[in-house]
Design a protein around this motif. Sequence first.
Motif, mmCIF file in Angstrom:
data_model
loop_
_atom_site.group_PDB
_atom_site.id
_atom_site.type_symbol
_atom_site.label_atom_id
_atom_site.label_comp_id
_atom_site.label_asym_id
_atom_site.label_seq_id
_atom_site.Cartn_x
_atom_site.Cartn_y
_atom_site.Cartn_z
ATOM 1 N N THR A 186 -0.065 10.978 -1.669
ATOM 2 C CA THR A 186 1.213 11.283 -1.013
ATOM 3 C C THR A 186 0.983 12.043 0.280
ATOM 4 N N LEU A 187 1.720 11.652 1.320
ATOM 5 C CA LEU A 187 1.801 12.405 2.563
ATOM 6 C C LEU A 187 3.231 12.909 2.707
ATOM 7 N N LYS A 198 0.803 -1.219 0.000
ATOM 8 C CA LYS A 198 0.000 0.000 0.000
ATOM 9 C C LYS A 198 0.834 1.266 0.000
ATOM 10 N N VAL A 199 2.023 1.214 0.639
ATOM 11 C CA VAL A 199 2.795 2.434 0.862
ATOM 12 C C VAL A 199 4.261 2.203 0.536
ATOM 13 N N LEU A 200 4.900 3.253 0.020
ATOM 14 C CA LEU A 200 6.359 3.335 -0.088
ATOM 15 C C LEU A 200 6.830 4.448 0.821
ATOM 16 N N LEU A 201 7.808 4.164 1.663
ATOM 17 C CA LEU A 201 8.455 5.206 2.464
ATOM 18 C C LEU A 201 9.646 5.741 1.684
ATOM 19 N N HIS A 207 1.263 2.285 -10.146
ATOM 20 C CA HIS A 207 0.782 1.096 -9.443
ATOM 21 C C HIS A 207 -0.141 1.424 -8.272
ATOM 22 N N GLY A 208 -0.512 2.690 -8.119
ATOM 23 C CA GLY A 208 -1.437 3.053 -7.048
ATOM 24 C C GLY A 208 -0.854 2.903 -5.662
ATOM 25 N N VAL A 209 0.449 3.057 -5.536
ATOM 26 C CA VAL A 209 1.123 2.937 -4.240
ATOM 27 C C VAL A 209 1.211 4.318 -3.589
ATOM 28 N N GLY A 264 8.616 8.123 -8.231
ATOM 29 C CA GLY A 264 7.274 8.675 -8.108
ATOM 30 C C GLY A 264 6.346 8.190 -9.206
ATOM 31 N N GLU A 265 6.848 8.111 -10.421
ATOM 32 C CA GLU A 265 6.017 7.634 -11.526
ATOM 33 C C GLU A 265 5.681 6.155 -11.366
#
Length: 404
Positions: free
Chosen positions: A239-240, A175-178, A205-207, A199-200
């Motif tokens: 993005t956070l 779900k997330v990439l740090l 992939h909706g991550v 980022g692309e």
Amino acid sequence: MIVSTNTPARRVSQRLGALQESATLAVDAKAKALKAAGRPVIGFGAGEPDFPTPDHIVEAAIAAARDPKNHRYSPAKGQPALRSAIAEKTLADSGTAVDPNNILVTNGGKQAVFQAFASLLDDGDEVILPAPYWTTYPEAIRLAGGVPVEVFAGADQEYKVSVDQLEAARTDRTKVLLFCSPSNPTGAVYSREQTKEIGEWALEHGVWVITDEIYEHLTYDGVPNPYMLAEVPDLADQTLVLNGVAKTYAMTGWRVGWMYGPADIIKAATNMQSHMTSNVANVSQAAALQALTGDQSSIVEFREAFDRRRQLIVAELRKVNGFEVPTPQGAFYAYPSVEGVLGREIAGRVATTSSELATIILEEAEVAVVPGEAFGPSGYLRLSYAMADDDILEGVGRIQALLN
């Protein structure tokens, strides 16, 4: 005497019982305890500037402390003036326009990290975690019910992961990439091209991306700090962004960080904070407001000092037999590979891991360093160079004398 027949099987909850102590703070505490006991320990453990907070920031805090309005609760999301200043600063630094309503002021960067993961993760969700990583990330992921999936890049890759590695780690649970650049613990800085490519990939992939920009102003040798949303603006809805005043303005003890992102996620994180801590201390918020809107000359002064120390510590560490020392381009850490030392006899002892090596260095040379196990695989040491030049020379000199 009454004896309970309904004693719980476990006293500490499973989630909190699984948390590990912050390795960096533990090393720093141990070094300070040894100093207090009269030992001449030099500590490379703490990741904080050794400069005092600039005077104009301190004066703003003193004035705020005298104002009765700051003796009361304020909005959990943060003072409106500070959130507006963060939005203006973000636009000026990265070119990213942020609605102040979508900014949450937190009790330091760590609270932003925990609330970001808590806002996004359900039990079993996977987070791709490039390693070496800051020691708090995996603990925050697990506490939120997530599963950290480490992707390691060593010194041969300048500690920067590739898109191919990220793709190999992606599953239907991802779900997330740090993303952290400049990096703690390695000082690595991703290029604009690398940042855009990552980022692309996430967008395709909706991550979700949680990008930690706390070291944004600490880059060297003319290396720019690329911002994820500046490189891939279309990623904004997944993005956070995490940041704070701690590293840039020597304000680690003031505890002011922030996060921004999509309105629904910030709302959820704000709700969480309203129950956990309410507002950040108003006096600290006043100090942060002055930091962002007042004289910015300290940023240049601090960066110049860190750059000088960076060059010094890298040059000295490269004199240690068996150390491989990539040049850090950001933050204030050196992260040498020490695999060439492991297995050798040192003062009648043999270290087979970087943790054992750090123990030997502390006990034999009275120098505190953080072992690679705190940040991922063994075989590395982290040394903060946010300290006086003379202490760098003395500390690394002791390591040289021990290991050469």
